[in-house]
Design a protein around this motif. Sequence first.
Motif, PDB file in Angstrom:
ATOM      1  N   THR A  61       0.850  -1.183   0.000  1.00 40.08           N
ATOM      2  CA  THR A  61       0.000   0.000   0.000  1.00 40.08           C
ATOM      3  C   THR A  61       0.883   1.229   0.000  1.00 40.08           C
ATOM      4  OG1 THR A  61      -1.688  -1.151   1.298  1.00 40.08           O
ATOM      5  CG2 THR A  61      -1.811   1.234   1.231  1.00 40.08           C
ATOM      6  N   TRP A  62       0.608   2.167  -0.907  1.00 39.55           N
ATOM      7  CA  TRP A  62       1.350   3.423  -0.957  1.00 39.55           C
ATOM      8  C   TRP A  62       0.372   4.567  -0.804  1.00 39.55           C
ATOM      9  CZ3 TRP A  62       3.034   0.993  -6.081  1.00 39.55           C
ATOM     10  CH2 TRP A  62       4.034   0.027  -5.854  1.00 39.55           C
ATOM     11  N   CYS A  63       0.692   5.534   0.040  1.00 42.67           N
ATOM     12  CA  CYS A  63      -0.185   6.680   0.253  1.00 42.67           C
ATOM     13  C   CYS A  63       0.572   7.985   0.035  1.00 42.67           C
ATOM     14  CB  CYS A  63      -0.787   6.661   1.651  1.00 42.67           C
ATOM     15  SG  CYS A  63      -2.062   5.402   1.864  1.00 42.67           S
ATOM     16  N   ALA A 302       5.206  10.081  -3.116  1.00 41.34           N
ATOM     17  CA  ALA A 302       5.145  11.407  -3.738  1.00 41.34           C
ATOM     18  C   ALA A 302       6.532  11.869  -4.190  1.00 41.34           C
ATOM     19  CB  ALA A 302       4.535  12.422  -2.773  1.00 41.34           C
ATOM     20  N   ALA A 303       7.555  11.591  -3.371  1.00 37.28           N
ATOM     21  CA  ALA A 303       8.919  11.977  -3.748  1.00 37.28           C
ATOM     22  C   ALA A 303       9.367  11.228  -4.994  1.00 37.28           C
ATOM     23  CB  ALA A 303       9.874  11.706  -2.591  1.00 37.28           C
ATOM     24  N   VAL A 304       8.967   9.963  -5.111  1.00 36.33           N
ATOM     25  CA  VAL A 304       9.306   9.182  -6.294  1.00 36.33           C
ATOM     26  C   VAL A 304       8.692   9.808  -7.543  1.00 36.33           C
ATOM     27  CG1 VAL A 304       8.680   7.012  -7.440  1.00 36.33           C
ATOM     28  CG2 VAL A 304       9.804   6.962  -5.215  1.00 36.33           C
ATOM     29  N   GLN A 305       7.456  10.311  -7.435  1.00 33.38           N
ATOM     30  CA  GLN A 305       6.816  10.931  -8.600  1.00 33.38           C
ATOM     31  C   GLN A 305       7.564  12.201  -9.013  1.00 33.38           C
ATOM     32  OE1 GLN A 305       4.735   8.917 -10.000  1.00 33.38           O
ATOM     33  NE2 GLN A 305       4.982   7.674  -8.145  1.00 33.38           N
ATOM     34  N   ARG A 306       7.898  13.043  -8.064  1.00 34.77           N
ATOM     35  CA  ARG A 306       8.634  14.275  -8.386  1.00 34.77           C
ATOM     36  C   ARG A 306      10.005  13.948  -8.984  1.00 34.77           C
ATOM     37  NH1 ARG A 306       6.802  15.506  -3.283  1.00 34.77           N
ATOM     38  NH2 ARG A 306       8.892  15.244  -2.429  1.00 34.77           N
ATOM     39  N   HIS A 307      10.685  12.979  -8.374  1.00 35.68           N
ATOM     40  CA  HIS A 307      12.020  12.630  -8.838  1.00 35.68           C
ATOM     41  C   HIS A 307      11.966  12.033 -10.241  1.00 35.68           C
ATOM     42  CE1 HIS A 307      16.041  10.433  -8.285  1.00 35.68           C
ATOM     43  NE2 HIS A 307      16.293  11.722  -8.389  1.00 35.68           N
ATOM     44  N   SER A 308      10.967  11.188 -10.511  1.00 28.14           N
ATOM     45  CA  SER A 308      10.840  10.589 -11.834  1.00 28.14           C
ATOM     46  C   SER A 308      10.616  11.653 -12.903  1.00 28.14           C
ATOM     47  CB  SER A 308       9.677   9.583 -11.844  1.00 28.14           C
ATOM     48  OG  SER A 308       9.924   8.512 -10.954  1.00 28.14           O
ATOM     49  N   ARG A 309       9.777  12.638 -12.593  1.00 31.61           N
ATOM     50  CA  ARG A 309       9.566  13.725 -13.555  1.00 31.61           C
ATOM     51  C   ARG A 309      10.852  14.503 -13.797  1.00 31.61           C
ATOM     52  NH1 ARG A 309       4.333  13.999 -10.930  1.00 31.61           N
ATOM     53  NH2 ARG A 309       5.211  15.378  -9.337  1.00 31.61           N
ATOM     54  N   ALA A 310      11.613  14.749 -12.725  1.00 29.02           N
ATOM     55  CA  ALA A 310      12.859  15.509 -12.862  1.00 29.02           C
ATOM     56  C   ALA A 310      13.897  14.741 -13.675  1.00 29.02           C
ATOM     57  CB  ALA A 310      13.418  15.850 -11.475  1.00 29.02           C
ATOM     58  N   VAL A 311      13.997  13.430 -13.440  1.00 29.73           N
ATOM     59  CA  VAL A 311      14.956  12.615 -14.196  1.00 29.73           C
ATOM     60  C   VAL A 311      14.564  12.578 -15.667  1.00 29.73           C
ATOM     61  CG1 VAL A 311      15.872  10.282 -14.521  1.00 29.73           C
ATOM     62  CG2 VAL A 311      15.632  11.223 -12.211  1.00 29.73           C
ATOM     63  N   ALA A 312      13.280  12.374 -15.952  1.00 37.11           N
ATOM     64  CA  ALA A 312      12.830  12.335 -17.343  1.00 37.11           C
ATOM     65  C   ALA A 312      13.099  13.658 -18.048  1.00 37.11           C
ATOM     66  CB  ALA A 312      11.345  11.984 -17.399  1.00 37.11           C
TER      67      ALA A 312
END
Length: 419
Positions: A61-63, A302-312
């Motif tokens: 579960t991820w929140c 949430a940090a993973v989403q921000r980081h993924s956008r930044a890496v892309a």
Amino acid sequence: MIGGRARAVAGAGERARTSDVVVVGGGAAGLSLAYRLVETGAATVTVVEPPDGPGRPAERTWCYWDEGGGDFGEAVAASWPLLRVHGPDGSALTVDPAPSRYRMVRSAAFERLVHARLARSPGGSLLRATADTVRDVPGGAEVRCTAPGGRTLTLRARLVFDSRPLPALPPARTRLLQHFRGWFVRTDSDRFDPAVADLMDFRVPQPRHGLAFGYVLPLAPDRALVEYTEFSRAPLAGTAYEAALGQYTREVLGLGAFTVESAEQGVIPMTDARFPRRTGDAVFRIGTAGGATRPATGYTFAAVQRHSRAVAAALRDGHTEVPPPHGRRALFMDAVLLRALDTGRIDGPTFFTDLFRRTPAHRLLRFLDGATSLREEWGIGLRTPVGPMLRTALEVPFLRRRTHPLPPHPVPRTGEGPR
């Protein structure tokens, strides 16, 4: 952009495949990055994740909170417009973080969604195999894998992003563990308010060192995820989690008769260690292994989403330097809070309850996401125990980082828990 088309080439006695990027690990971090890369056209991607069997993690579960449905709204199992904290004195504080909502994603639904999107993309592919080694090679990196049946595969790419858990944590000044067990319960009568998520309920016995709280995410009037969580130096032994959950559900929540439909358990490191983001010329770490877990809260998704956008975005623009998942100021504040909790200079239940009571909810969530300005952070800091926090802030830069061995047989969650 480092794009090209993914292709397969013949090798001697094995299959060799090439793509711009190989992502090792199909959890939240790996799949999120793969999706961002193919969505933006920044790169062709091959995701390597374990085949069905004991190597695949149980459903998780991820929140997180955000101000809209986001790109993964189809995978959201539930969301809550209101948040509640119960203080150690039993008082309840309900806050409205609008325009943000707190959201729950179940890993199985998230995986199905991203797998389908990768399958529809000409630049994305998924490989079920066990990644054995990752290493630099001329012109990029190589991942050697074992497919079901024992066949060896070699993947070559310009860049590799590895989300697998680290075998040991890097040296740190402070290391606590967020360890928890949760029950998905169904009650015989309506007991929950589906509009309110209980983030921290301190009406549980507190350990001698650290803090403990309940956590309740209603899924329906008669269904919820109910957890018992501790921040401390070591996980509990034996049946202690079951006993704590039994006490919380029956004596504190007063659920009456209920059925436990499933359970989940995990351990998330909370540490001010410096996680190496680069382990080779063309090999990077992402997710908890790359420092994405917020040290003082355990939140990661949430940090993973921000980081993924930044890496892309960086790869699309032709850069190969991966940005950090958290800023230096946020990490320093977390190091101070971890040290203050670990030394007992602040009382954890009182600290977190007062933080919610004295800070506007939306600003506090932005602070926990590392999105506040220096002025806003100064204002929040003045609402905390100034003396102990200031003393700790002055002390932290002079503390030596040291190795903190993991406790025996922890339950790995790589930071991808409800926090």
